[in-house]
Write an enzyme that holds these catalytic residues in place. Structure first.
Site, PDB file in Angstrom:
ATOM      1  N   ARG A  41       0.832  -1.211   0.000  1.00 21.92           N
ATOM      2  CA  ARG A  41       0.000   0.000   0.000  1.00 21.92           C
ATOM      3  C   ARG A  41       0.867   1.262   0.000  1.00 21.92           C
ATOM      4  O   ARG A  41       0.491   2.271  -0.597  1.00 21.92           O
ATOM      5  CB  ARG A  41      -0.936   0.003   1.205  1.00 21.92           C
ATOM      6  CG  ARG A  41      -2.038  -1.037   1.099  1.00 21.92           C
ATOM      7  CD  ARG A  41      -3.067  -0.900   2.194  1.00 21.92           C
ATOM      8  NE  ARG A  41      -4.145  -1.854   2.015  1.00 21.92           N
ATOM      9  CZ  ARG A  41      -5.207  -1.942   2.802  1.00 21.92           C
ATOM     10  NH1 ARG A  41      -5.329  -1.126   3.846  1.00 21.92           N
ATOM     11  NH2 ARG A  41      -6.160  -2.825   2.561  1.00 21.92           N
ATOM     12  N   LYS A 202     -21.617 -14.537   2.442  1.00 16.53           N
ATOM     13  CA  LYS A 202     -23.029 -14.189   2.497  1.00 16.53           C
ATOM     14  C   LYS A 202     -23.537 -13.518   1.224  1.00 16.53           C
ATOM     15  O   LYS A 202     -22.880 -12.661   0.657  1.00 16.53           O
ATOM     16  CB  LYS A 202     -23.287 -13.246   3.676  1.00 16.53           C
ATOM     17  CG  LYS A 202     -23.006 -13.869   5.040  1.00 16.53           C
ATOM     18  CD  LYS A 202     -23.299 -12.865   6.156  1.00 16.53           C
ATOM     19  CE  LYS A 202     -23.057 -13.473   7.523  1.00 16.53           C
ATOM     20  NZ  LYS A 202     -23.341 -12.499   8.615  1.00 16.53           N
ATOM     21  N   GLY A 376     -13.341  -3.067   0.185  1.00 17.19           N
ATOM     22  CA  GLY A 376     -14.693  -2.521   0.286  1.00 17.19           C
ATOM     23  C   GLY A 376     -15.001  -1.528  -0.813  1.00 17.19           C
ATOM     24  O   GLY A 376     -16.111  -1.507  -1.357  1.00 17.19           O
TER      25      GLY A 376
END
Length: 469
Positions: A41, A202, A376
């Site tokens: 990063r 999920k 995300g």
């Protein structure tokens, strides 16, 4: 989704200016030694930082690290990150002992052209994640220009990623520009066949992504725990496998949409099962899952089918593991898919998170087109959401049309406003103009909730004594 062209750091004059740069230096660290275990990063932000140095800007870096809960904590200090950045740049990197305090202000005042200052962990202030305007204003007062190069936090409307752009002219850095170029083209103008691979636990985590991709892909491959909710929705026996029973109707709806759109949606035809969720559980491969077993990975026949689809693709987007990748006995599905993507020759985009970890761990990182730096953020981008940290930046075209409308005191009941906005969203989703609606104060909260992460802005109407008009 209309991806508006935003100004980049190369579109503005930075010479001699104090430039606040939001970077994502939330790097993993060894809990015992505090040493950085993976600096990719930091490396990812180097092109933007080096450009600013070369242009003789005064560079002020701001990032978060970890999740401090009680203000400053030594274990979350940016000190080791500043030291590693100095090594990579072969140049001193000063570190302020605070974010908006006296030390930060003094060091900014002393900053020379081409020099670098790193502020302390911005999440030492609770106001950061609340996007507190006063905190954002104070942070922005340190600089003359804002550059967002933290794609990993672009989906968060935090003070340092979105709030400061209300007080400073904001542009994007090289890293965000690359993310948008690669992923934006894949979604809006993909080379076909376009195959998407989605995994993870999920269905609820990927509802929006699946729904958005069904409008774009030719084939959708589903693995991971989420696959078994779809299989149960088809009436299949899934034993003790992970299943969101309250999402069965939603799964059926998505299956129906795939059929309507002529999208080939594939689910596992065999699974690797176990009698318990454990690394040392005995693994068996089955076509039909016994009632006392739970699926832990996709099986060899599914691997064969999925690999064949990937091999024939021209564009591949992958987000989420195929099984319990952290347990070696149940990692083969993820390994096989990673290998297939790497060897496909397709434009291949890995959506961060576990998928990126798998690609890198298996040594395929240099064989794929792009590995997203934001788990995300990439997920929300694939979902078609507007990312606040990018939306707040300056448009490349300063004469972009601003289309706004208000409805006076009509539709002042929250449900009426919500229903209207639900109908409006798909109509303006690809609008090139900035879109805004002015709503009665009684409906503002509902309107903000309904338009969150869309391209619709909300303005407030004043109040009036009439019911309508």
């Amino acid at each position: 989704m209309a991806i508006m062209s935003k100004k980049t750091v190369k579109d503005v004059n930075v010479q001699g200016k104090k430039v606040l740069v939001r970077v994502d230096f939330n790097v993993p660290m060894d809990k015992e030694t505090g040493a950085i275990t993976d600096d990719k990063r930091i490396r990812g932000a180097l092109p933007t930082i080096q450009y600013l140095i070369d242009q003789q800007a005064k560079v002020i870096l701001v990032s978060h690290l970890g999740r401090p809960k009680n203000g400053p904590e030594d274990k979350f200090s940016m000190k080791p990150v500043a030291a590693r950045l100095a090594e990579l740049l072969d140049k001193p990197v000063a570190l302020a002992s605070d974010v908006i305090g006296e030390d930060a202000k003094a060091k900014v005042a002393d900053l020379q052209d081409g020099a670098i200052l790193m502020l302390e962990n911005v999440r030492f202030h609770a106001e950061e994640t609340k996007n507190d305007p006063a905190f954002a204003r104070e942070l922005s007062s340190l600089a003359e220009l804002y550059v967002n190069d933290a794609f990993g936090t672009a989906h968060r409307a935090h003070a340092s990623s979105a709030g400061v752009a209300n007080f400073l002219p904001g542009v994007m850095g090289n890293l965000i520009e690359k993310e948008l170029d690669v992923m934006g083209k894949a979604l809006d103008d993909p080379a076909r066949p376009f195959v998407a691979i989605l995994g993870g636990a999920k269905v609820s985590d990927k509802i929006g992504v699946i729904d958005n991709l069904l409008d774009k892909v030719d084939t959708l491959l589903i693995g991971g725990g989420m696959a078994y909710t779809f299989l149960k929705a088809q009436g299949k026996e899934i034993g003790l496998s992970l299943c969101e029973n309250d999402k069965l109707d939603l799964a059926k709806m998505l299956l129906d949409k795939a059929a309507e759109k002529n999208v080939e949606l594939l689910l596992p035809v065999d699974s690797v099962v176990a009698d318990r969720f454990a690394a040392d559980a005995k693994a068996d491969t089955v076509m039909d899952i016994p009632s006392d077993r739970l699926a832990m990975d996709i099986g060899p026949e599914t691997i064969k089918q999925y690999s064949a689809k990937v091999a024939g693709a021209k564009t591949v987007v992958w987000n989420g593991p195929m099984g319990v990748f952290e347990f070696d006995a149940f990692a083969e599905g993820t390994r096989a898919v990673a290998k297939a993507v790497a060897e496909s020759g397709a434009i291949s985009i890995i959506g961060g998170g576990d998928s990126a970890a798998a690609i890198e761990k298996l040594g395929f990182a240099d064989q794929v087109t792009h590995i997203s730096t934001g788990g995300g953020a990439s997920l929300e981008f694939l979902e078609g959401k507007v990312l606040p940290g990018i939306d707040a930046l300056l448009d490349k075209n300063p004469r972009r049309i601003f289309a706004a409308g208000n409805w006076k005191m009509n539709q002042g009941v929250p449900k009426e406003a919500t229903d209207f906005l639900k109908a409006l969203k798909p109509v303006v989703a690809d609008a090139k103009a900035t879109v805004a609606v002015g709503v009665p104060f009684t409906a503002i909260e509902a309107a903000l909730k309904e338009t969150a992460y869309t391209n619709i802005n909300v303005a407030a109407e004043n109040c009036h004594f009439e019911d309508k008009g």
